[in-house]
Design a protein around this motif. Structure first.
Motif: not given
Length: 229
Positions: A58-66
């Motif tokens: 499975g895939t996922v798109a994340l917003f990360l601080d770093e």
């Protein structure tokens, strides 16, 4: 914590819970809505929860601080630095005095194939067959073809994201993005909310437009698309 911090998690735990799938400390939007997901914190437990949510391959798109750091069990697909911008000054762009304003149409389920085709061509960010359900989406058609669009995506109390701002490459130069964004922003403000958006840091042309519309940078984040092994 500011409402726009950890924005995906906050959206899925406040105003957009009806679109959320959850497992442990992770949540994601239903895959047919958008690929975005988030966790309470980017800890081993957070990634473990996300793995349970997306499943094998499975895939996922994340917003990360770093910037994303390699983790066992995950494959990095693509990513880029991201700016979060907000428009708190209430500025409203003025209509063109020379060119007639194009007709804006509200987009819905019947327009989903055209919206997916346009976003696949212009790549403004993850867009699925049900993304239009997240809020108002407006478009401009030329001889029946959808050539530009903009709409609303993530929402937290007091804030709504302007998203999917895109124009077909054969129809640029007409100010369509400005016109569409101005109307989307007007509707957001009429609800007593503040517009915000996300943009790739290397998209200089878009950032210049957003600054002219009154947006300013709030923070720098990192976009990462991951696949579970």
């Amino acid at each position: 914590m500011h409402p726009l911090d950890n924005i995906i998690w906050n959206a899925l735990t406040t105003r957009q819970t009806e679109f959320a799938e959850s497992f442990g400390q992770a949540r994601r939007f239903m895959p047919e809505v958008t690929a975005l997901g988030g966790f309470r914190e980017p800890t081993p437990k957070g990634y473990e929860s996300m793995a349970g949510l997306v499943g094998s391959k499975g895939t996922v798109a994340l917003f990360l601080d770093e910037p994303y750091q390699k983790r066992v069990g995950w494959e990095f697909i693509v990513g880029a630095p991201l700016l979060q911008m907000v428009c708190e000054n209430g500025r409203t762009p003025q209509p063109s005095q020379t060119d007639p304003e194009p007709q804006l149409v509200q987009l819905g389920e019947a327009d989903s194939p055209d919206m997916i085709e346009l976003t696949a061509l212009t790549k403004p960010g993850p867009f699925g067959k049900r993304t239009h359900e997240l809020g108002t989406y407006l478009g401009i058609r030329h001889e029946g073809t959808l050539v530009a669009m903009a709409g609303e995506r993530m929402k937290v109390p007091g804030w709504t994201e302007v998203s999917a701002v895109c124009t077909h490459p054969e129809h640029t130069g007409h100010g369509y993005a400005r016109i569409l964004m101005a109307e989307v922003m007007r509707r957001i403000r009429n609800r007593g909310e503040t517009p915000f958006l996300h943009v790739r840091e290397d998209n200089v042309r878009a950032i210049e437009l957003y600054r002219r519309l009154g947006f300013s940078q709030r923070l720098r984040a990192h976009f990462a698309v991951l696949r579970k092994d």
